[in-house]
Design a protein around this motif. Structure first.
Motif, short mmCIF file in Angstrom:
data_model
loop_
_atom_site.label_atom_id
_atom_site.label_comp_id
_atom_site.label_asym_id
_atom_site.label_seq_id
_atom_site.Cartn_x
_atom_site.Cartn_y
_atom_site.Cartn_z
N UNK A 29 5.01 10.17 3.54
CA UNK A 29 3.85 11.19 3.61
C UNK A 29 2.70 10.52 2.28
N UNK A 30 1.50 11.26 2.52
CA UNK A 30 0.65 10.79 1.30
C UNK A 30 -0.11 12.15 1.07
N UNK A 31 -1.05 12.06 -0.10
CA UNK A 31 -1.72 13.08 -0.53
C UNK A 31 -2.77 13.66 0.29
N UNK A 60 17.08 13.70 -2.45
CA UNK A 60 17.67 13.04 -3.62
C UNK A 60 16.74 12.33 -4.75
N UNK A 61 15.74 11.84 -3.94
CA UNK A 61 14.73 11.24 -4.78
C UNK A 61 13.42 11.11 -3.95
N UNK A 62 12.33 11.20 -4.74
CA UNK A 62 11.00 10.99 -4.19
C UNK A 62 10.23 9.93 -4.96
N UNK A 116 4.10 9.22 -0.93
CA UNK A 116 5.52 9.76 -1.36
C UNK A 116 6.70 9.31 -0.21
N UNK A 117 7.72 8.94 -0.94
CA UNK A 117 8.66 8.64 0.00
C UNK A 117 10.04 9.20 -0.47
N UNK A 118 10.61 10.35 0.52
CA UNK A 118 12.14 10.74 0.00
C UNK A 118 13.04 9.96 0.63
#
Length: 314
Positions: A29-31, A60-62, A116-118
Protein backbone atom coordinates in the motif's frame (compact mmCIF):
# COMPACT_ATOMS: atom_id res chain seq x y z
CA UNK A 1 -3.19 -7.53 19.71
CA UNK A 2 -4.05 -5.22 16.79
CA UNK A 3 -5.61 -6.70 13.65
CA UNK A 4 -6.26 -5.16 10.25
CA UNK A 5 -8.69 -6.16 7.53
CA UNK A 6 -7.02 -5.39 4.20
CA UNK A 7 -8.62 -5.49 0.79
CA UNK A 8 -6.73 -7.60 -1.75
CA UNK A 9 -8.67 -7.51 -4.97
CA UNK A 10 -7.57 -6.49 -8.46
CA UNK A 11 -8.62 -2.94 -9.20
CA UNK A 12 -10.11 -2.40 -5.76
CA UNK A 13 -7.73 0.16 -4.29
CA UNK A 14 -9.04 3.19 -6.13
CA UNK A 15 -7.31 4.00 -9.39
CA UNK A 16 -3.60 3.73 -10.01
CA UNK A 17 -0.91 1.15 -10.60
CA UNK A 18 1.95 -0.10 -8.49
CA UNK A 19 0.24 -2.30 -5.91
CA UNK A 20 1.86 -5.70 -5.62
CA UNK A 21 -0.16 -8.23 -3.63
CA UNK A 22 0.20 -11.94 -3.04
CA UNK A 23 -2.13 -12.71 -0.14
CA UNK A 24 -0.12 -15.62 1.24
CA UNK A 25 3.22 -13.77 1.32
CA UNK A 26 3.04 -9.97 1.04
CA UNK A 27 0.74 -6.98 0.73
CA UNK A 28 1.50 -3.46 -0.48
CA UNK A 29 0.00 0.00 0.00
CA UNK A 30 1.14 3.61 0.04
CA UNK A 31 0.62 6.81 2.00
CA UNK A 32 -2.45 7.78 0.00
CA UNK A 33 -4.36 5.03 1.85
CA UNK A 34 -6.06 5.92 5.18
CA UNK A 35 -4.37 4.20 8.18
CA UNK A 36 -1.25 3.68 6.07
CA UNK A 37 1.16 4.41 8.95
CA UNK A 38 -0.89 2.79 11.71
CA UNK A 39 -0.05 -0.78 10.67
CA UNK A 40 2.90 -2.18 12.64
CA UNK A 41 5.16 -5.24 12.71
CA UNK A 42 3.51 -7.85 14.93
CA UNK A 43 -0.03 -6.86 13.93
CA UNK A 44 -2.39 -9.45 12.52
CA UNK A 45 -3.13 -9.03 8.82
CA UNK A 46 -6.43 -10.44 7.54
CA UNK A 47 -6.91 -10.28 3.78
CA UNK A 48 -10.27 -10.39 1.99
CA UNK A 49 -11.45 -9.88 -1.59
CA UNK A 50 -14.64 -7.95 -0.75
CA UNK A 51 -16.53 -11.26 -0.76
CA UNK A 52 -14.85 -13.50 1.81
CA UNK A 53 -11.82 -13.84 4.07
CA UNK A 54 -8.83 -15.19 2.14
CA UNK A 55 -6.53 -15.83 5.08
CA UNK A 56 -4.63 -14.27 7.95
CA UNK A 57 -1.14 -14.05 9.37
CA UNK A 58 1.16 -11.85 11.46
CA UNK A 59 3.27 -9.09 9.91
CA UNK A 60 6.95 -10.00 10.24
CA UNK A 61 8.37 -6.99 8.44
CA UNK A 62 7.25 -3.82 6.67
CA UNK A 63 9.50 -2.52 3.91
CA UNK A 64 9.43 1.20 3.14
CA UNK A 65 10.19 2.81 -0.20
CA UNK A 66 9.38 5.71 -2.48
CA UNK A 67 7.66 5.80 -5.82
CA UNK A 68 5.79 8.02 -8.22
CA UNK A 69 2.25 7.18 -9.21
CA UNK A 70 -0.43 8.76 -11.30
CA UNK A 71 -3.38 9.78 -9.17
CA UNK A 72 -6.76 10.94 -10.47
CA UNK A 73 -8.63 14.06 -9.47
CA UNK A 74 -12.07 15.44 -10.11
CA UNK A 75 -12.17 17.89 -13.03
CA UNK A 76 -14.86 19.91 -11.26
CA UNK A 77 -13.73 20.29 -7.63
CA UNK A 78 -10.05 19.43 -8.37
CA UNK A 79 -9.87 17.06 -5.38
CA UNK A 80 -8.33 13.57 -5.53
CA UNK A 81 -11.46 11.71 -4.47
CA UNK A 82 -12.30 9.99 -7.72
CA UNK A 83 -13.49 6.41 -8.12
CA UNK A 84 -13.62 4.46 -11.35
CA UNK A 85 -16.79 2.50 -12.04
CA UNK A 86 -16.48 -0.92 -13.58
CA UNK A 87 -19.92 -1.17 -15.17
CA UNK A 88 -22.01 1.93 -14.63
CA UNK A 89 -21.52 5.07 -16.75
CA UNK A 90 -20.27 7.79 -16.59
CA UNK A 91 -16.95 6.11 -15.87
CA UNK A 92 -15.75 8.37 -13.02
CA UNK A 93 -17.53 9.66 -9.95
CA UNK A 94 -16.22 12.10 -7.33
CA UNK A 95 -16.48 10.86 -3.76
CA UNK A 96 -16.38 14.36 -2.31
CA UNK A 97 -19.74 14.71 -0.54
CA UNK A 98 -19.99 18.32 -1.65
CA UNK A 99 -19.32 17.52 -5.29
CA UNK A 100 -20.38 14.03 -6.49
CA UNK A 101 -19.50 15.05 -10.05
CA UNK A 102 -19.81 12.32 -12.68
CA UNK A 103 -17.76 12.31 -15.85
CA UNK A 104 -16.27 10.10 -18.55
CA UNK A 105 -12.90 11.70 -17.88
CA UNK A 106 -10.70 12.42 -14.86
CA UNK A 107 -7.66 14.58 -14.38
CA UNK A 108 -4.33 12.89 -13.67
CA UNK A 109 -1.22 14.09 -11.89
CA UNK A 110 2.09 12.57 -10.83
CA UNK A 111 2.58 12.29 -7.10
CA UNK A 112 5.49 11.06 -4.99
CA UNK A 113 4.34 8.50 -2.45
CA UNK A 114 5.82 6.48 0.40
CA UNK A 115 5.30 2.79 -0.24
CA UNK A 116 4.75 0.02 2.32
CA UNK A 117 5.11 -3.71 1.76
CA UNK A 118 4.36 -6.24 4.46
CA UNK A 119 5.98 -9.65 4.67
CA UNK A 120 3.80 -12.21 6.42
CA UNK A 121 4.37 -15.63 4.86
CA UNK A 122 5.47 -17.30 8.07
CA UNK A 123 2.19 -17.82 9.86
CA UNK A 124 -0.18 -17.68 6.86
CA UNK A 125 -3.45 -19.57 7.45
CA UNK A 126 -5.78 -19.96 4.43
CA UNK A 127 -9.34 -19.10 5.45
CA UNK A 128 -11.66 -19.20 2.45
CA UNK A 129 -15.15 -20.26 3.46
CA UNK A 130 -14.82 -19.15 7.09
CA UNK A 131 -16.12 -15.56 7.18
CA UNK A 132 -18.06 -13.71 4.50
CA UNK A 133 -18.18 -9.99 3.73
CA UNK A 134 -21.13 -9.02 6.00
CA UNK A 135 -19.52 -10.79 8.98
CA UNK A 136 -16.15 -9.17 8.31
CA UNK A 137 -17.60 -5.67 8.04
CA UNK A 138 -19.46 -6.18 11.32
CA UNK A 139 -16.20 -7.15 13.04
CA UNK A 140 -14.46 -3.89 12.11
CA UNK A 141 -13.97 -1.12 14.67
CA UNK A 142 -15.83 1.08 12.16
CA UNK A 143 -18.27 -1.28 10.41
CA UNK A 144 -19.36 1.31 7.84
CA UNK A 145 -15.84 2.22 6.77
CA UNK A 146 -14.98 1.97 3.08
CA UNK A 147 -11.21 2.08 3.60
CA UNK A 148 -8.90 -0.56 2.15
CA UNK A 149 -7.21 -0.87 5.58
CA UNK A 150 -9.69 -1.25 8.44
CA UNK A 151 -8.98 -2.08 12.07
CA UNK A 152 -10.69 -5.20 13.38
CA UNK A 153 -11.94 -5.88 16.89
CA UNK A 154 -9.34 -8.58 17.50
CA UNK A 155 -11.06 -10.47 20.32
CA UNK A 156 -14.37 -10.66 18.45
CA UNK A 157 -12.60 -11.59 15.21
CA UNK A 158 -10.68 -14.32 17.01
CA UNK A 159 -13.85 -15.72 18.53
CA UNK A 160 -15.62 -15.70 15.17
CA UNK A 161 -12.78 -17.71 13.62
CA UNK A 162 -12.47 -20.16 16.49
CA UNK A 163 -16.19 -20.92 16.79
CA UNK A 164 -17.49 -20.52 13.24
CA UNK A 165 -18.77 -23.22 10.92
CA UNK A 166 -15.18 -23.87 9.79
CA UNK A 167 -13.05 -23.35 12.95
CA UNK A 168 -9.45 -22.32 12.39
CA UNK A 169 -6.50 -23.25 14.64
CA UNK A 170 -5.04 -19.90 15.72
CA UNK A 171 -2.11 -21.04 17.83
CA UNK A 172 0.24 -20.27 14.92
CA UNK A 173 -0.95 -16.65 15.01
CA UNK A 174 -0.40 -16.39 18.77
CA UNK A 175 3.05 -17.97 18.59
CA UNK A 176 4.14 -15.82 15.64
CA UNK A 177 2.99 -12.68 17.45
CA UNK A 178 4.84 -13.62 20.64
CA UNK A 179 8.01 -14.49 18.72
CA UNK A 180 8.02 -11.19 16.83
CA UNK A 181 7.20 -9.15 19.92
CA UNK A 182 10.09 -10.78 21.79
CA UNK A 183 12.48 -9.53 19.13
CA UNK A 184 13.34 -12.87 17.55
CA UNK A 185 13.36 -13.19 13.79
CA UNK A 186 11.03 -15.67 12.15
CA UNK A 187 11.54 -17.79 9.11
CA UNK A 188 8.77 -20.25 9.94
CA UNK A 189 6.78 -22.99 8.38
CA UNK A 190 7.91 -22.80 4.75
CA UNK A 191 11.36 -21.31 4.14
CA UNK A 192 11.38 -20.53 0.41
CA UNK A 193 15.07 -19.76 -0.08
CA UNK A 194 16.90 -22.90 -1.19
CA UNK A 195 13.66 -24.89 -1.31
CA UNK A 196 14.43 -26.79 -4.58
CA UNK A 197 17.76 -28.03 -3.22
CA UNK A 198 16.12 -28.95 0.08
CA UNK A 199 13.46 -30.98 -1.75
CA UNK A 200 16.09 -32.76 -3.86
CA UNK A 201 18.00 -33.66 -0.70
CA UNK A 202 14.85 -35.19 0.80
CA UNK A 203 14.10 -37.11 -2.41
CA UNK A 204 17.64 -38.51 -2.37
CA UNK A 205 17.15 -39.57 1.26
CA UNK A 206 13.61 -40.95 1.23
CA UNK A 207 12.78 -41.57 -2.40
CA UNK A 208 9.31 -40.78 -3.77
CA UNK A 209 7.62 -41.48 -0.45
CA UNK A 210 5.22 -39.40 1.60
CA UNK A 211 6.27 -39.75 5.24
CA UNK A 212 2.63 -40.09 6.31
CA UNK A 213 1.07 -42.28 3.60
CA UNK A 214 3.85 -44.05 1.69
CA UNK A 215 4.83 -44.06 -2.01
CA UNK A 216 3.39 -41.16 -4.02
CA UNK A 217 3.94 -39.46 -7.39
CA UNK A 218 6.88 -37.09 -7.25
CA UNK A 219 4.64 -34.26 -8.53
CA UNK A 220 2.50 -34.54 -5.38
CA UNK A 221 5.38 -34.40 -2.90
CA UNK A 222 6.56 -31.24 -1.17
CA UNK A 223 9.47 -30.59 1.14
CA UNK A 224 7.90 -29.98 4.54
CA UNK A 225 9.84 -28.29 7.32
CA UNK A 226 9.21 -29.94 10.66
CA UNK A 227 10.05 -26.78 12.58
CA UNK A 228 7.84 -23.74 12.65
CA UNK A 229 10.34 -21.10 13.68
CA UNK A 230 14.03 -20.90 12.81
CA UNK A 231 15.87 -17.72 13.69
CA UNK A 232 18.26 -17.87 10.74
CA UNK A 233 16.04 -19.40 8.07
CA UNK A 234 18.40 -22.31 7.34
CA UNK A 235 17.29 -25.79 6.29
CA UNK A 236 18.23 -27.69 9.44
CA UNK A 237 19.61 -31.21 9.57
CA UNK A 238 16.80 -33.69 10.06
CA UNK A 239 14.35 -30.81 9.79
CA UNK A 240 12.33 -32.02 6.84
CA UNK A 241 10.21 -34.80 5.42
CA UNK A 242 8.43 -35.28 2.11
CA UNK A 243 4.68 -34.89 2.42
CA UNK A 244 1.76 -34.95 0.03
CA UNK A 245 0.65 -31.39 -0.66
CA UNK A 246 -2.63 -31.58 1.27
CA UNK A 247 -0.95 -33.28 4.23
CA UNK A 248 1.80 -30.66 4.20
CA UNK A 249 -0.75 -27.88 4.69
CA UNK A 250 -2.57 -29.79 7.45
CA UNK A 251 0.75 -30.46 9.20
CA UNK A 252 1.72 -26.77 8.98
CA UNK A 253 -1.59 -25.84 10.60
CA UNK A 254 -1.11 -28.39 13.36
CA UNK A 255 -4.16 -30.37 12.33
CA UNK A 256 -1.82 -33.34 11.96
CA UNK A 257 1.03 -33.88 14.42
CA UNK A 258 3.41 -36.76 15.13
CA UNK A 259 3.68 -38.42 18.53
CA UNK A 260 7.43 -38.96 18.64
CA UNK A 261 7.17 -41.56 21.42
CA UNK A 262 5.12 -43.92 19.28
CA UNK A 263 6.04 -42.45 15.87
CA UNK A 264 2.35 -42.35 14.98
CA UNK A 265 0.10 -39.66 13.55
CA UNK A 266 -2.30 -37.66 15.71
CA UNK A 267 -5.20 -35.91 13.98
CA UNK A 268 -7.43 -33.07 15.12
CA UNK A 269 -10.98 -34.25 15.70
CA UNK A 270 -12.21 -32.07 12.85
CA UNK A 271 -10.25 -34.14 10.34
CA UNK A 272 -11.70 -37.39 11.60
CA UNK A 273 -15.00 -36.51 9.93
CA UNK A 274 -13.30 -37.20 6.58
CA UNK A 275 -12.77 -40.96 6.00
CA UNK A 276 -9.59 -40.58 3.93
CA UNK A 277 -7.97 -38.62 6.72
CA UNK A 278 -9.57 -40.45 9.66
CA UNK A 279 -7.75 -43.66 8.79
CA UNK A 280 -4.43 -41.87 9.32
CA UNK A 281 -5.08 -41.29 13.03
CA UNK A 282 -2.75 -43.61 14.94
CA UNK A 283 -1.00 -44.76 11.75
CA UNK A 284 2.75 -45.25 11.89
CA UNK A 285 5.16 -43.07 9.93
CA UNK A 286 5.91 -44.53 6.50
CA UNK A 287 9.63 -43.71 6.71
CA UNK A 288 12.41 -44.18 9.23
CA UNK A 289 13.36 -41.04 11.11
CA UNK A 290 16.55 -39.96 12.86
CA UNK A 291 17.04 -38.44 16.32
CA UNK A 292 17.24 -35.05 14.58
CA UNK A 293 13.78 -35.61 13.06
CA UNK A 294 12.46 -36.60 16.48
CA UNK A 295 13.82 -33.40 18.00
CA UNK A 296 12.01 -31.23 15.45
CA UNK A 297 8.83 -33.32 15.65
CA UNK A 298 8.86 -32.80 19.41
CA UNK A 299 9.00 -29.04 18.90
CA UNK A 300 6.10 -29.19 16.43
CA UNK A 301 4.13 -31.28 18.95
CA UNK A 302 4.90 -28.82 21.74
CA UNK A 303 3.60 -25.96 19.63
CA UNK A 304 0.33 -27.62 18.62
CA UNK A 305 -0.37 -30.04 21.47
CA UNK A 306 1.40 -28.22 24.30
CA UNK A 307 -1.33 -27.91 26.95
CA UNK A 308 -2.46 -31.52 26.87
CA UNK A 309 -2.18 -34.67 24.79
CA UNK A 310 -5.84 -34.40 23.93
CA UNK A 311 -6.92 -32.65 20.77
CA UNK A 312 -6.92 -28.87 21.26
CA UNK A 313 -7.69 -27.96 17.68
CA UNK A 314 -11.37 -28.77 17.49
Amino acid sequence: MTAWLMLAKDGSKRIGEGYDDNPATHYSWDDTVPNHAAVKVGDVIALWDATELLGLSVIEDIGLGQAEKKTPYCLKCRKADVAERKKKLPRFVCWNSECKHESDEAGWKDKKVITYRSRHEAGWIPARGTLMAPELRALCVKPKSQNSLRELRWHDFQQALAHGSVPLPLRIIDTAHQTIQSGHGTATIRVRKGQPAFRKQLLDTFGEVCAFTGPAPIQALEAAHLYSYAANGKHHKGGGLLLRRDLHRLFDLGLIAVNSNTKTLHLADGLKAFPDYAKLHGASLAVSVTPDHIRWLNQHWAMHRAATDTDLLT
